[in-house]
Design an enzyme around this catalytic site. Structure first.
Site, PDB file in Angstrom:
ATOM      1  N   CYS A 398      22.915  27.908 156.737  1.00 44.29           N
ATOM      2  CA  CYS A 398      24.299  28.325 156.518  1.00 44.29           C
ATOM      3  C   CYS A 398      24.743  29.286 157.625  1.00 44.29           C
ATOM      4  O   CYS A 398      25.004  28.838 158.728  1.00 44.29           O
ATOM      5  CB  CYS A 398      24.448  28.912 155.123  1.00 44.29           C
ATOM      6  SG  CYS A 398      26.124  28.781 154.508  1.00 44.29           S
ATOM      7  N   HIS A 525      22.319  24.911 151.664  1.00 45.19           N
ATOM      8  CA  HIS A 525      21.186  25.779 151.314  1.00 45.19           C
ATOM      9  C   HIS A 525      20.078  24.940 150.681  1.00 45.19           C
ATOM     10  O   HIS A 525      20.051  24.773 149.462  1.00 45.19           O
ATOM     11  CB  HIS A 525      21.632  26.838 150.304  1.00 45.19           C
ATOM     12  CG  HIS A 525      22.522  27.880 150.871  1.00 45.19           C
ATOM     13  ND1 HIS A 525      22.045  29.057 151.405  1.00 45.19           N
ATOM     14  CD2 HIS A 525      23.856  27.938 150.984  1.00 45.19           C
ATOM     15  CE1 HIS A 525      23.059  29.794 151.823  1.00 45.19           C
ATOM     16  NE2 HIS A 525      24.177  29.136 151.583  1.00 45.19           N
ATOM     17  N   GLU A 527      17.136  25.663 150.087  1.00 46.84           N
ATOM     18  CA  GLU A 527      16.187  26.431 149.277  1.00 46.84           C
ATOM     19  C   GLU A 527      16.411  26.296 147.769  1.00 46.84           C
ATOM     20  O   GLU A 527      15.478  26.414 146.984  1.00 46.84           O
ATOM     21  CB  GLU A 527      16.214  27.916 149.668  1.00 46.84           C
ATOM     22  CG  GLU A 527      17.493  28.697 149.331  1.00 46.84           C
ATOM     23  CD  GLU A 527      18.551  28.660 150.435  1.00 46.84           C
ATOM     24  OE1 GLU A 527      18.552  27.686 151.217  1.00 46.84           O
ATOM     25  OE2 GLU A 527      19.373  29.583 150.519  1.00 46.84           O
TER      26      GLU A 527
HETATM   27  N1  GLN Z   1      29.449  33.768 155.936  1.00 42.27           N
HETATM   28  C1  GLN Z   1      29.337  32.378 156.226  1.00 42.27           C
HETATM   29  C2  GLN Z   1      30.435  31.569 155.577  1.00 42.27           C
HETATM   30  O1  GLN Z   1      31.094  32.027 154.697  1.00 42.27           O
HETATM   31  C3  GLN Z   1      27.974  31.857 155.800  1.00 42.27           C
HETATM   32  C4  GLN Z   1      27.783  31.886 154.336  1.00 42.27           C
HETATM   33  C5  GLN Z   1      26.337  31.709 153.927  1.00 42.27           C
HETATM   34  O2  GLN Z   1      25.452  31.865 154.750  1.00 42.27           O
HETATM   35  N2  GLN Z   1      26.086  31.426 152.662  1.00 42.27           N
HETATM   36  O3  GLN Z   1      30.653  30.444 155.948  1.00 42.27           O
END
Ligand code: GLN
Length: 561
Positions: A398, A525, A527
């Site tokens: 992300c 994600h 995970e």
């Molecule tokens: N801050 C980034 C976004 O909002 C990444 C978010 C995250 O890593 N969950 O896109």
């Protein structure tokens, strides 16, 4: 529906979540279908707005629910897929009652905690318990409910009252209450103290709930006379006093419970003895023992913002563990505060800077997990650059993917000011931009949340091979910003390949750097869907590659073995 309620006494942080999940595992091992509900008596509607510094990670579900990290434990232990409704909070309950009140559904009655809030809690529990969560049809046999907090907390009172009423309405045979408590040992005398547990059981009884089992947390195994005392003073059969003493890893907890015949006591209370099988925990036993005996450590650098509280990245840590165990390796995670890598730190705290770089250079692979806000971003960019240039396996999750795009644009395209709009609204080269799925002007609920499909653009990429699917993968998301579709062409020409996109082709989901041993960034994600025994594909890729075993693994898999 049969209910197993888990309450906690004496202190918080006793591992009630692990105990509750482990009870679920043992019941599942007896052939029963299990679902679970976590009650968080706080006023927040969900965990979405809570800081990972304070509350640990925000766990994300398939349906986009942002929930307490205990739900992650349930999903991992029970291998189920929960819904946002499986996490009840005071905020959600009040919101539903207040909405009804505004609609006039209470027909002019005075709306009160008892009966309106308590009824709403009961209705919620009874309807959510019926949702199948294990991929099979029809409701589960048993619903494990964990009540967060400690008995006696003001904010949990309406829940306790609702659960008392529920126990009465569903009847004796359908309700089993397990109270998790602490047995401390006083230093000098070394005696196991039962008094705090006695008090908390008394408190529970005063509120109209009687525990059928006690699950006592202690450092060392409980002595017989401690058990006898507990039984006598807490009015719980000696056979129903379970002891969860400290174990080398949490996968031992289901085994510990089984060894003490916890399932017999619970099944007896729920009148299920005749339909349940003896518990089969072979896979758990194997895993717990394998974990204990791992000696070969793989050094993983975790470069993030919230490194002070490891619960902030709980699912990432678990996913690393699952992947390492699959490779017979022991994870050795070096937590690096991203800001310690930055040049400024070399001036302000040279020791921290040197230590951070030493850890990074020492690592066999690098992981930059998700995060929000600009703290540490420059350090993460340095880590991504280091991994890219030195052929060190890198997984960016992300924010970690967005970081690698910024780094590539700066270093390779020469766009020194390339940035994300999240960190610099005025950047001349926005390579990461705000791309809401819904309205651009409406500020609330602008996150892209939950399960979305990624289509692989070519079957010939490491990611699709690792997922063993040439076409697509469904993973969970939680972000606002995304790679700017306008810069894809130049980045690809310069060598960074976007091998996974969403169904519209506008949202970049996976990037890879061909020629590098393992350089992968994902907008999702992975995970959250990793399970013991079923490690997440990309974590496995990272660990295999850290040991130079990725190619051999992929070749073996392509040949179908
Ligand atoms: N801050 C980034 C976004 O909002 C990444 C978010 C995250 O890593 N969950 O896109």
């Amino acid at each position: 529906m049969k209910y197993v309620l888990i309450t906690g006494g004496v202190v918080s942080g006793l591992g009630k979540g692990v105990t509750a999940s482990s009870i679920g595992v043992v019941l599942q091992a007896c052939g029963l279908r299990v679902t679970s509900i976590k009650i968080d008596p706080y006023l927040n509607t969900d965990a979405g707005t809570m800081s990972p510094f304070e509350h640990g990670e925000v766990f994300v579900l398939d349906d986009g629910g942002e929930v307490d990290l205990d739900l992650g434990n349930y999903e991992r232990f029970l291998d189920v897929t929960l819904t946002k409704d499986n996490n009840i909070t005071t905020g959600k309950i009040y919101q539903s009652v207040l909405d009804k009140e505004r609609k006039g559904d209470y027909l002019g009655k005075t709306v009160q905690v008892v009966p309106h809030i308590t009824d709403a809690i009961k209705d919620w529990i009874e309807s959510v318990a019926l949702i199948p969560v294990d991929g099979k049809e029809g409701p589960a046999d048993v619903c494990v409910i964990e009540l967060g907090g400690t008995v006696g907390d003001i904010e949990s009172m309406p829940f306790i009252e609702a659960l008392r009423q529920l126990s009465f309405s569903v009847g004796q045979d359908n309700f089993c209450l397990i109270h998790v408590s602490l047995i401390p040992v006083l230093g000098v005398v070394g005696e196991q103290k039962t008094k705090p547990t006695q008090h908390s059981v008394r408190e529970l009884r005063a509120l109209g709930l009687t525990p059928h089992l006690l699950a006592c947390r202690s450092a060392q195994p409980l002595l017989d006379n401690t058990k006898a005392k507990l039984s006598q003073f807490c009015h719980v059969e000696a056979a129903n006093i379970l002891n969860i003493h400290d174990v080398p890893n949490i996968w031992h907890v289901p085994l510990l419970l089984r060894n003490q015949n916890a399932h017999q006591s619970i099944l007896k209370q729920l009148n299920l003895l005749s339909i349940a099988a003896p518990p089969d925990l072979e896979a758990w036993t194997r895993r717990a023992e394998t974990f204990d005996n791992l000696t070969d450590s793989v050094r993983i650098a975790m470069v993030g913002k919230y490194v002070g509280l490891t619960d902030s990245y709980l699912s990432v840590v678990k996913a690393l563990l699952h992947a390492c165990i699959a490779c017979s390796l022991k994870p050795s995670i070096d937590w690096i505060a991203a800001s310690d890598l930055e040049d400024d730190t070399a001036q302000s705290a040279p020791e921290a800077h040197a230590a951070a770089w030493k850890s990074l250079r020492n690592a066999e692979c690098v992981l930059v997990p998700g995060g929000f806000g600009d703290r540490g971003v420059r350090g993460m960019i340095l880590a991504a650059k280091y991994a890219r240039e030195n052929n060190v396996p890198y997984l960016g999750i992300c924010l970690g993917m967005q970081i690698s795009v910024i780094e590539y644009a700066r270093s390779i395209l020469g766009l020194e000011k390339a940035n994300s709009h999240e960190f610099d609204e005025d950047t001349p080269n926005p390579v990461v931009i705000f791309m809401p799925e819904g309205s651009r002007t409406h500020m609330g609920s602008t996150m892209r949340l939950g399960s979305r499909r990624t289509l692989f653009q070519t079957p010939d990429c490491v990611t699709s091979k690792l997922y063993c699917n040439p076409h697509y993968v469904d993973e969970r998301h939680r972000h606002r910003y995304e790679v700017n579709p306008d810069v894809i062409g130049v980045l690809e020409e310069a060598g960074l390949k976007f091998v996974g996109k969403d169904e519209t082709g506008k949202r970049m989901e996976v990037l890879e750097l061909p020629g590098h041993p393992f350089y992968v960034g994902v907008q999702f994600h992975p995970e959250f869907k990793s399970r013991p025994g079923k490690p997440s594909a990309l974590f496995l890729g990272l660990i295999l590659s850290a040991r130079g075993k990725l190619e051999a693994y992929l070749t073996r898999h392509q040949n179908g073995s």
